[in-house]
Write an enzyme that holds these catalytic residues in place. Structure first.
Site, PDB file in Angstrom:
ATOM      1  N   GLU A   1      80.713   9.038  21.177  1.00  0.00           N
ATOM      2  CA  GLU A   1      79.837  10.197  20.999  1.00  0.00           C
ATOM      3  C   GLU A   1      78.618   9.885  20.139  1.00  0.00           C
ATOM      4  OE1 GLU A   1      83.061  10.750  17.744  1.00  0.00           O
ATOM      5  OE2 GLU A   1      82.864   9.881  19.753  1.00  0.00           O
TER       6      GLU A   1
ATOM      7  N   HIS B   1      83.966   5.327  18.762  1.00  0.00           N
ATOM      8  CA  HIS B   1      83.440   6.691  18.889  1.00  0.00           C
ATOM      9  C   HIS B   1      82.223   6.680  19.810  1.00  0.00           C
ATOM     10  CE1 HIS B   1      85.729   8.806  15.652  1.00  0.00           C
ATOM     11  NE2 HIS B   1      85.890   7.562  15.225  1.00  0.00           N
TER      12      HIS B   1
ATOM     13  N   CYS C   1      89.439   7.484  19.128  1.00  0.00           N
ATOM     14  CA  CYS C   1      89.951   6.973  17.855  1.00  0.00           C
ATOM     15  C   CYS C   1      91.422   7.409  17.674  1.00  0.00           C
ATOM     16  CB  CYS C   1      89.073   7.438  16.705  1.00  0.00           C
ATOM     17  SG  CYS C   1      89.311   6.503  15.169  1.00  0.00           S
TER      18      CYS C   1
END
Length: 604
Positions: free
Chosen positions: A530, A528, A401
């Site tokens: 993750e 993102h 990001c």
């Protein structure tokens, strides 16, 4: 529908979220379908506007919900996909009740906490609990509900009352209360003390709830006479007292519950042992292997985490978990070096020289560098310096990001010699605005006004590292949370200078992934990754970072080499993108695609 309520007592931070997730894992291993709900008593509508220092990271769901980080635990442990409605807050409840009052739904009655607020809480739970979250049709079997905060908190009182009423609404055999409490050891005395748990249970009873199972947190395993005492004073059978002592990694928690027969206690309270479908004995073979594998890892891989919330690890919880998942998959022991981005800046060398020296020592000693997402201009220059160091010294770099935007700004300044290059977030009058505010965003309202949730990224380049890490996919669905984007009017200039934009959205004007092809591993993602990483299913980009940092990237990438042309969904591909060969089957495909059995989000 069966319900398991998890509450906490004595102190906060006992690990109710991990306990609730682990209960779900064990019940799922018994053959039951499980969903989860997190109740947060704060007045915020959601977690979107809260500082990471206040409440840890903001976890983002597929539907764009900005929720409590515990929902990330649920998704990772149970491999499910939740919605924003799975996170209940006081703000949401009051907003719903006030909206009904304004519409006249209460027919002129005086709207009160009891029954209107408490009824809304119960109705919300019943409604959301019926929604499938595992990709299958039909309602789940069990809903695990975690009540945030600690028993006795004033803000939790409406929820305590509602849940007391709810236990009667659903009736005996459909509601099980698991109370997580602390059994401390005073250094002076040296013995495990039960009094805090006794008082916590007494307070819980005084509020109309009686625990069926006690989950006792402690540093060491509970002594048998301590269990006897807890059973006697808390009126809970010894067989229903579970000890969750400190372990080497949280993947042992479901194993602790299984080994102490916690599932049998819960199933008995829920009368599931006598239902038509008898639950099977939980094996948890993969969890056992993963937990033991983690404990045996010896070879370290050092990752420098460069951010501004480094004082609170929960601020980057999903990033840490994704790194951990990838490092275990690559058989490396993860060592995270926290580098405050402010300490890398030149001003720090003058004001706090020791901190400046330490930060650069950690950065230069790392095997890989990760710059996670963030907002605001504090520490930005330090992040730019970290990206520059990684680029110039061929150190594996992953920017997420803001970390991707930082890499773009650094490239513009250092390689393209655009001294005025910046983001309009940090300098609205920048002469070379390479990162700009998105047109659909709002500058006046902060909550839920960003580009949020799951979006599709289409790969642009043949054989780029990112696409190969995703199994040579044509496109991938990942979760987003940002207000600013790379300026599409400068893309040609960047690409002529050597920076490749290998991932774009369906329009071709929104940049999603950058790469430096000449670099060992230099990747930035606007999304993102993750948020979709799982314990046995590491995010491909994190897998690539750890592989590059540990000298295993080439073998990993070489596993995907075969030829067949495929298209995205319905045979359609955006006009701006060319088809390129992808493998039919490869070891990397089974490694990555196999991680998402219901909906991989990876399109080949």
């Amino acid at each position: 529908m069966k319900y398991v309520l998890v509450t906490g007592g004595v102190v906060s931070g006992l690990g109710k979220g991990v306990t609730a997730s682990s209960i779900g894992v064990v019940l799922r291993s018994c053959g039951l379908r499980v969903t989860t709900i997190k109740i947060d008593p704060y007045l915020n509508t959601d977690a979107g506007t809260m500082s990471p220092f206040e409440h840890g990271e903001v976890f983002v769901l597929d539907d764009g919900g900005e929720v409590d980080l515990d929902l990330g635990n649920y998704e990772r442990f149970l491999d499910i996909k939740l919605t924003r409605d799975n996170n209940i807050t006081t703000g949401k409840i009051y907003q719903a009740v006030i909206n009904k009052e304004r519409r006249g739904d209460y027919l002129g009655k005086t709207v009160q906490v009891v029954p209107h607020i408490t009824d809304e809480i119960q109705d919300w739970i019943e409604r959301v609990a019926m929604n499938p979250v595992d990709g299958k049709e039909g309602p789940p079997d069990v809903c695990v509900i975690e009540l945030g905060g600690t028993i006795g908190d004033i803000e939790s009182m409406p929820f305590i009352e509602a849940l007391g009423q709810f236990s009667y609404r659903v009736g005996p055999g459909n509601f099980c209360l698991v109370h997580v409490s602390l059994v401390p050891v005073l250094d002076v005395v040296g013995e495990q003390k039960t009094k805090p748990t006794q008082h916590s249970v007494r307070g819980l009873r005084g509020l109309g709830l009686t625990p069926d199972v006690l989950a006792c947190r402690s540093t060491e395993p509970l002594e048998e006479h301590v269990k006897v005492k807890l059973s006697q004073f808390c009126h809970v059978p010894i067989s229903n007292i579970v000890n969750l002592h400190d372990v080497t990694n949280i993947w042992h928690i479901p194993l602790l519950l299984r080994d102490q027969k916690a599932h049998e206690a819960i199933l008995k309270v829920l009368e599931l042992q006598y239902a038509g479908k008898v639950p099977r004995e939980p094996k948890l073979v993969e969890w056992t292997e993963r937990a033991n594998k983690f404990d045996k890892l010896k070879t370290p891989v050092n990752i420098a985490m460069v951010g501004k919330y480094t004082g609170l690890s929960d601020s980057y919880l999903s990033v840490l978990k994704a790194l951990l998942h990838a490092s275990v998959a690559m058989e490396r022991k993860l060592v995270v070096d926290w580098v405050p981005s402010c300490d890398l800046e030149d001003s720090s060398a003058r004001e706090t020289p020791e901190a400046h020296k330490k930060a650069w020592k950690l950065l230069k000693g790392a095997d890989g560098i990760l710059v996670p997402g963030g907002f605001g201009d504090r520490g930005v220059q330090g992040k730019i310096l970290a990206a520059k160091y990684a680029r110039e010294n061929n150190v594996p770099y992953l920017g997420i990001c803001l970390g991707m935007q930082i890499a773009v700004i650094e490239f513009a300044r250092s390689v393209m010699k655009l001294r005025g290059a910046n983001s309009t977030e940090f300098d609205p009058t920048a002469t070379s605005p390479c990162v700009i505010f998105m047109p659909e965003g709002s500058k006046t309202h902060m909550g839920a006004t960003m580009r949020l949730g799951s979006r599709t990224t289409y790969f642009q380049a043949n054989g780029c590292k990112s696409a190969r890490l995703y199994g040579n996919a044509i496109s991938v669905d990942e979760r987003h949370r940002h207000r600013y984007e790379v300026n599409p009017d400068m893309i040609q200039d960047f690409e002529r200078a050597g920076l490749q934009f290998v991932g774009k959205d369906e329009s071709g004007r929104r940049m999603e992934i950058i790469e430096l092809p000449s670099h060992k591993f230099f990747i930035g993602a606007q999304f993102h990754p993750e948020f979709k990483s799982r314990p046995g299913k590491p995010s491909p980009l994190f897998l690539g970072l750890i592989a590059a940092a540990s000298g295993q990237l080439e073998p990993l990438l070489q596993r995907s080499c075969s030829n067949q042309t495929k298209t995205h969904m319905n045979g359609k591909v955006p006009k701006h993108r060319k088809l390129y060969p992808v493998p039919v089957k490869s070891p990397l495909n089974s490694l990555v695609n196999g991680y998402y059995p219901n909906d991989t989000g990876i399109h080949t």
